[in-house]
Write an enzyme that holds these catalytic residues in place. Structure first.
Site, short mmCIF file in Angstrom:
data_model
loop_
_atom_site.label_atom_id
_atom_site.label_comp_id
_atom_site.label_asym_id
_atom_site.label_seq_id
_atom_site.Cartn_x
_atom_site.Cartn_y
_atom_site.Cartn_z
N ARG A 73 -11.35 -25.82 17.15
CA ARG A 73 -10.95 -25.20 16.16
C ARG A 73 -10.14 -25.53 14.98
O ARG A 73 -10.03 -25.07 13.99
CB ARG A 73 -9.88 -23.92 16.85
CG ARG A 73 -10.68 -22.95 17.80
CD ARG A 73 -9.64 -22.24 18.62
NE ARG A 73 -9.25 -23.11 20.00
CZ ARG A 73 -8.46 -22.59 20.91
NH1 ARG A 73 -7.81 -21.25 20.69
NH2 ARG A 73 -7.95 -23.33 21.80
N GLN A 76 -8.96 -38.45 30.90
CA GLN A 76 -9.86 -37.33 31.39
C GLN A 76 -11.13 -37.45 30.57
O GLN A 76 -11.26 -37.34 29.51
CB GLN A 76 -9.04 -35.80 31.11
CG GLN A 76 -9.97 -34.83 31.49
CD GLN A 76 -9.60 -33.68 30.81
OE1 GLN A 76 -8.94 -33.48 29.73
NE2 GLN A 76 -9.65 -32.45 31.49
N GLU A 107 -5.76 -15.05 30.83
CA GLU A 107 -6.34 -15.55 29.34
C GLU A 107 -6.97 -14.57 28.71
O GLU A 107 -7.59 -13.59 29.03
CB GLU A 107 -7.38 -16.81 29.68
CG GLU A 107 -6.82 -17.96 30.20
CD GLU A 107 -5.69 -18.44 29.30
OE1 GLU A 107 -5.77 -18.91 28.24
OE2 GLU A 107 -4.50 -18.55 29.94
N ALA A 131 10.33 -60.10 -30.21
CA ALA A 131 9.68 -58.93 -30.17
C ALA A 131 7.98 -59.18 -30.48
O ALA A 131 7.72 -59.98 -31.28
CB ALA A 131 10.05 -57.82 -31.04
C1 UD1 Z 1 -3.47 -22.51 26.71
C2 UD1 Z 1 -3.28 -21.56 28.09
C3 UD1 Z 1 -2.95 -20.15 27.56
C4 UD1 Z 1 -1.51 -20.71 26.75
C5 UD1 Z 1 -1.83 -21.49 25.55
C6 UD1 Z 1 -0.42 -21.73 25.07
C7 UD1 Z 1 -4.96 -22.25 29.81
C8 UD1 Z 1 -6.12 -21.95 30.37
N1 UD1 Z 1 -4.59 -21.55 28.80
O1 UD1 Z 1 -4.46 -22.18 25.91
O2 UD1 Z 1 -2.57 -19.42 28.66
O3 UD1 Z 1 -1.07 -19.17 26.28
O4 UD1 Z 1 -2.18 -22.77 26.06
O5 UD1 Z 1 -0.31 -22.66 23.89
O6 UD1 Z 1 -4.24 -23.44 29.99
N2 UD1 Z 1 -6.42 -29.91 27.21
C9 UD1 Z 1 -6.69 -31.16 28.07
N3 UD1 Z 1 -8.21 -31.26 28.53
C10 UD1 Z 1 -8.90 -30.08 28.79
C11 UD1 Z 1 -8.48 -29.16 27.82
C12 UD1 Z 1 -7.44 -28.89 27.19
O7 UD1 Z 1 -5.93 -32.20 27.88
O8 UD1 Z 1 -9.89 -30.12 29.48
C13 UD1 Z 1 -5.08 -30.02 26.52
C14 UD1 Z 1 -5.24 -29.85 24.88
O9 UD1 Z 1 -5.23 -31.31 24.45
C15 UD1 Z 1 -4.13 -29.08 24.49
C16 UD1 Z 1 -3.71 -28.25 25.90
O10 UD1 Z 1 -4.56 -28.89 26.86
O11 UD1 Z 1 -2.95 -29.95 24.17
C17 UD1 Z 1 -4.12 -26.79 25.85
O12 UD1 Z 1 -5.47 -26.85 25.52
P1 UD1 Z 1 -6.03 -25.36 24.66
O13 UD1 Z 1 -7.47 -25.70 24.68
O14 UD1 Z 1 -5.62 -25.54 23.27
O15 UD1 Z 1 -5.49 -24.17 25.49
P2 UD1 Z 1 -5.35 -22.71 24.72
O16 UD1 Z 1 -6.67 -21.95 24.63
O17 UD1 Z 1 -4.35 -22.77 23.83
CA CA Z 2 -3.58 -24.45 22.37
#
Ligand code: UD1
Ligand code: CA
Length: 476
Positions: free
Chosen positions: A33, A90, A171, A436
């Protein structure tokens, strides 16, 4: 006294964290995003990559170990960490639950495990400490940090039973219309008890063979009590998913930094037009006027006046300096130096006590001795200027011959006349003068005067001759 704008200093291990906590920072997400070429967690907030704000908050817990889950395909994350924490790769981004599951057996400790999402830069170390304390008291298997927000879009909702007991995290994409109305949200900050966490995480991996693994689902699978703690300032849990939220975080962080500086004795005349990075230090009774941007690793002394319209980056400013409408980068100023308006100090400018740089001057890679004045438009490049010298208006040290750069030396008390071109390499001795308009190509010995210009000629009656009339100049 210098005041550090950043929070999160190292502190003694508190009773809550004694025995060692493990912190896991999830930083491997794709950040789609953001629509960016660089990893989301490296986007800066108040001059510091987002991820490093999470690392700073984690430091407040004095953790036994900090693990950072990273995506090996993303460049620069390792470098930004600069040796802090241990990275856990990861390879496929299968969700937050999958990210945590990359932690290897040796790190799966039974004690407290704090999970933080690296896209939450406003989270405070104090809040983490409170969360761990609360968790310890409750005897729960997990304590969730929640927040009550005005706009819950994008967050997982905290679903509770009628009597208020926690039920689940839903979610947004799985939520019913009714659940979407819930304003209490999941922050993405959790304090687990390792003993209960790791078996529940195994269950999650076995359960969901396709698609995404939500860490939020672990909460359903965990054996034991689920506890929640609401954060008092909901801004702390702002998750950065897009650039709109990035701008919100920037504004909030900037405000936080300025409030800290004001608390510590710095006057900010207009916080809404003043930008100070996290790692900037400012001394007491310094005043920062509007439209000033002080960034990077800058230190400003006491009793300075910065701005209006000052841009200072990675510089050291001594006490009692005044910088108005000027641009400084990697410059070092001793005390009581005056700059501007409208001057530029480029990297390697070193100005001693009481130097005055006036309007439209440019200085680069030069040392300027105490009390010297460069009061008007001049280019002082690759030069060593002594003390109490005067550099006249329009002086240029011609440092480049088309192939290489050369240095100019100007002695103590030297008087460089207006519009002097000093063709480097060249030396003007102590107490020497240049006339100058001179182009100086040879060294000027101490105490002497160098004049390089043709004698002035007078052609009388010139104007009248031009006009072809015999009227006297000045008379009708
Ligand atoms: C997540 C939460 C949501 C919460 C919100 C708060 C989950 C499923 N949802 O949603 O409940 O309200 O955060 O901000 O957890 N990341 C990884 N590996 C991955 C996916 C993500 O390391 O495979 C890390 C991202 O870098 C990020 C964090 O996890 O720092 C959160 O991931 P993101 O995709 O932003 O989750 P949200 O949709 O915001
Ligand atoms: Ca997030």
């Amino acid at each position: 006294m210098r005041v550090n704008a950043s929070a999160g200093s190292k502190r003694a291990r508190s009773p809550e964290t004694r025995g060692g906590v493990t912190v896991v920072v999830l930083a491997a997400g794709k950040g789609v995003r953001m629509n960016s070429k660089i990893p989301k967690v490296l986007h800066p907030v108040a001059g510091r990559p987002m991820l490093l704000w999470s690392m700073a908050a984690a430091r407040a817990l004095d953790p036994e170990r900090t693990l950072v889950v990273t995506n090996p395909a993303q460049d620069g994350v390792q470098a930004a960490l600069d040796g802090e924490g241990q990275t856990v790769p990861q390879r496929d981004q299968l969700g937050t639950g999958h990210a945590l599951a990359q932690v290897s057996a040796e790190h799966r400790t039974t004690g407290p495990v704090i999970v933080i999402y690296a896209d939450t830069p406003l989270l405070r170390g104090e809040t983490l400490l409170q969360l761990v304390k609360e968790h310890g008291k409750s005897g729960a298997a997990v304590t969730l940090l929640t927040a009550r927000v005005d706009d819950p879009r994008g967050y997982g909702r905290i679903v509770r039973a009628r009597n208020g007991v926690f039920r689940s995290i839903v979610e947004e994409k799985d939520a019913t219309d009714g659940e979407r109305e819930i304003l209490e949200v999941n922050s993405g900050v959790y304090c687990f008890t390792g003993r209960e966490l790791w078996p529940a995480l195994l269950k999650l991996e076995n359960k969901n063979r396709a698609g995404e693994y939500y860490l939020t689902d672990v909460v359903k699978l965990i054996k034991g009590k689920v506890n929640t703690m609401a954060v008092s300032d909901p801004m702390e849990i702002l998750g950065i998913n897009d650039r709109r939220q990035l701008a919100q975080a920037e504004a909030a962080m900037r405000r936080r930094i300025l409030e800290r500086l004001m608390h510590d004795g710095v006057t900010i005349t207009d916080p809404s037009t003043t930008f100070v990075d996290a790692d900037v230090q400012v001394g007491r009774d310094t005043v920062i006027h509007p439209f000033s941007v002080v960034t990077g690793e800058t230190t400003v002394g006491e009793d300075c006046v910065i701005g209006p319209f000052a841009q200072v980056r990675d510089s050291i400013i001594g006490d009692g300096c005044r910088i108005e409408r000027a641009h400084l980068e990697k410059a070092t100023l001793a005390s009581n130096v005056l700059i501007g308006p409208f001057s530029r100090l480029r990297p390697g400018s070193m100005l001693d006590e009481g130097v005055r740089v006036g309007t439209h001057a440019e200085i680069k890679n030069s040392h300027i001795g105490a009390g010297t004045a460069i009061a008007h438009f001049s280019a002082v490049l690759d030069s060593d200027v002594g003390a109490n010298a005067n550099i006249g208006a329009g002086t240029v040290t011609a440092n480049y011959d088309g192939q290489a750069k050369h240095r100019t030396e100007i002695g103590d008390r030297a008087q460089v006349g207006s519009d002097t071109i000093l063709v480097a390499p060249v030396t003007v001795g102590h107490d020497a003068y240049t006339a100058a308009g001179s182009v100086i190509t040879q060294d000027v010995p101490a105490g002497s005067l160098a004049i390089e210009r043709s004698d002035q000629k007078i052609v009388e009656g010139w104007t009248a001759r031009k006009r072809g009339r015999k009227t006297e100049v000045g008379k009708p």
